[in-house]
Design a protein around this motif. Sequence first.
Motif, PDB file in Angstrom:
ATOM      1  N   THR A  11      51.370  38.860  42.998  1.00 48.13           N
ATOM      2  CA  THR A  11      50.292  38.821  43.982  1.00 48.13           C
ATOM      3  C   THR A  11      48.980  39.112  43.270  1.00 48.13           C
ATOM      4  OG1 THR A  11      51.734  39.517  45.785  1.00 48.13           O
ATOM      5  CG2 THR A  11      49.369  39.794  46.141  1.00 48.13           C
ATOM      6  N   SER A  13      44.975  39.856  44.060  1.00 44.99           N
ATOM      7  CA  SER A  13      44.081  40.308  45.131  1.00 44.99           C
ATOM      8  C   SER A  13      42.642  40.155  44.661  1.00 44.99           C
ATOM      9  CB  SER A  13      44.368  41.771  45.488  1.00 44.99           C
ATOM     10  OG  SER A  13      45.691  41.885  45.987  1.00 44.99           O
ATOM     11  N   ARG A  94      45.227  37.351  54.029  1.00 42.91           N
ATOM     12  CA  ARG A  94      44.410  38.559  54.165  1.00 42.91           C
ATOM     13  C   ARG A  94      45.265  39.526  54.962  1.00 42.91           C
ATOM     14  NH1 ARG A  94      39.044  36.809  56.041  1.00 42.91           N
ATOM     15  NH2 ARG A  94      38.532  36.655  53.822  1.00 42.91           N
ATOM     16  N   PRO A 134      38.484  40.609  51.601  1.00 41.19           N
ATOM     17  CA  PRO A 134      39.705  40.550  50.805  1.00 41.19           C
ATOM     18  C   PRO A 134      40.422  39.207  50.947  1.00 41.19           C
ATOM     19  CG  PRO A 134      40.126  41.793  52.808  1.00 41.19           C
ATOM     20  CD  PRO A 134      38.663  41.416  52.824  1.00 41.19           C
ATOM     21  N   GLU A 136      44.209  37.281  49.151  1.00 43.45           N
ATOM     22  CA  GLU A 136      45.360  37.424  48.249  1.00 43.45           C
ATOM     23  C   GLU A 136      46.030  36.070  48.071  1.00 43.45           C
ATOM     24  OE1 GLU A 136      46.025  39.345  51.401  1.00 43.45           O
ATOM     25  OE2 GLU A 136      44.712  40.938  50.694  1.00 43.45           O
ATOM     26  N   PHE A 177      39.937  38.641  40.225  1.00 47.92           N
ATOM     27  CA  PHE A 177      41.063  39.242  40.938  1.00 47.92           C
ATOM     28  C   PHE A 177      41.727  40.312  40.087  1.00 47.92           C
ATOM     29  CE2 PHE A 177      42.768  35.588  38.626  1.00 47.92           C
ATOM     30  CZ  PHE A 177      43.851  36.150  37.963  1.00 47.92           C
ATOM     31  N   THR A 180      48.163  42.803  41.759  1.00 50.01           N
ATOM     32  CA  THR A 180      48.655  43.929  42.560  1.00 50.01           C
ATOM     33  C   THR A 180      50.164  43.936  42.713  1.00 50.01           C
ATOM     34  OG1 THR A 180      48.146  42.665  44.578  1.00 50.01           O
ATOM     35  CG2 THR A 180      46.499  44.283  43.846  1.00 50.01           C
TER      36      THR A 180
END
Length: 183
Positions: A11, A13, A94, A134, A136, A177, A180
């Motif tokens: 992932t 972010s 998000r 945000p 992702e 980014f 995460t």
Amino acid sequence: MGLKKIERMVTLSGLTPILFDRYSGNNKEQLDVMDKVYLEGKNLVLPSTNLLSFLSAMNTESATQRVIGRGYKEVCKAALSYVTIEPYLIHFTRKGKDLSVESAGLEVHQAVAKIMKGKLSIPNPKERPMLSVPWELSFKLSLLETPELNEVLLRKIFEIGGSAVGIGTFRGVFGKFTVTQWE
């Protein structure tokens, strides 16, 4: 002896907004600003080829070039050959929910690029859709480890490249980014 296969769920972010500039397919057709996003149905997506370009581009600065420096081309070739990212269209989310054109809150970013024609600097106004943080992206990453590219180096390229280079258009300023998830 075969190559060792590594599979991870990853992932990314967003640290900065991301800009889109989808190509229309020919140089004569100019897209309306909001038609420059990538969509699957009404959901905003990023083609996995954009992440592969982040890892392997040699005609523009890639994350691999930034992290490796001299000798980066062999690592770029290994990334292009031995890294697979699925699905092909990665949904922007998000807080775990898919982002549609309506829910994303896209804004229009305006800038003027300077194009050099000989000794002349010609202004080139650009309008691009911008997705604010945000955001992702989650995807499955597969790697066949080689002497040029192993999991430790690949993760380092994502981690350093994410904050140094980013993804999307106008990289380096936009599309930064952090990683995460890597499991």
